[in-house]
Design a protein around this motif. Structure first.
Motif, PDB file in Angstrom:
ATOM      1  N   UNK A  36       0.831  -1.209   0.000  1.00  0.00           N
ATOM      2  CA  UNK A  36       0.000   0.000   0.000  1.00  0.00           C
ATOM      3  C   UNK A  36       0.863   1.256   0.000  1.00  0.00           C
ATOM      4  N   UNK A  37       1.930   1.251   0.799  1.00  0.00           N
ATOM      5  CA  UNK A  37       2.818   2.406   0.857  1.00  0.00           C
ATOM      6  C   UNK A  37       3.490   2.644  -0.494  1.00  0.00           C
ATOM      7  N   UNK A  38       3.958   1.561  -1.148  1.00  0.00           N
ATOM      8  CA  UNK A  38       4.596   1.710  -2.463  1.00  0.00           C
ATOM      9  C   UNK A  38       3.610   2.236  -3.493  1.00  0.00           C
ATOM     10  N   UNK A  39       2.386   1.732  -3.467  1.00  0.00           N
ATOM     11  CA  UNK A  39       1.379   2.205  -4.409  1.00  0.00           C
ATOM     12  C   UNK A  39       1.044   3.679  -4.192  1.00  0.00           C
ATOM     13  N   UNK A  40       0.947   4.089  -2.944  1.00  0.00           N
ATOM     14  CA  UNK A  40       0.670   5.491  -2.652  1.00  0.00           C
ATOM     15  C   UNK A  40       1.807   6.383  -3.136  1.00  0.00           C
ATOM     16  N   UNK A  41       3.054   5.919  -2.977  1.00  0.00           N
ATOM     17  CA  UNK A  41       4.197   6.692  -3.450  1.00  0.00           C
ATOM     18  C   UNK A  41       4.191   6.798  -4.972  1.00  0.00           C
ATOM     19  N   UNK A  42       3.875   5.699  -5.656  1.00  0.00           N
ATOM     20  CA  UNK A  42       3.818   5.729  -7.115  1.00  0.00           C
ATOM     21  C   UNK A  42       2.704   6.649  -7.604  1.00  0.00           C
ATOM     22  N   UNK A  43       1.564   6.613  -6.938  1.00  0.00           N
ATOM     23  CA  UNK A  43       0.455   7.486  -7.309  1.00  0.00           C
ATOM     24  C   UNK A  43       0.829   8.952  -7.107  1.00  0.00           C
TER      25      UNK A  43
END
Length: 57
Positions: A36-43
């Motif tokens: 979730x943290x990686x996805x939020x950073x990519x977004x």
């Protein structure tokens, strides 16, 4: 007359509610948090690039 009081649980209480009972569940929960943290950073990165007015891919 009755009064309604809203209680907000503190961080320790929330952690107790959400903490898994066995090691496998703890590993799965940690993995989900990392994803979730990686996805939020990519977004956030994609939104920044979009806001800058270009597609840099």
């Amino acid at each position: 007359m009755a009064q309604i009081i809203e209680l907000v649980p503190n961080d320790r209480e929330i952690e107790a509610f959400t903490s898994p009972r066995n090691p496998e569940a703890a590993d799965e929960l940690q993995h989900r948090r990392e994803v979730k943290k990686r996805l939020e950073e990519l977004l956030a990165e994609a939104e920044l690039k979009s806001a800058m007015g270009g597609d840099f891919y």
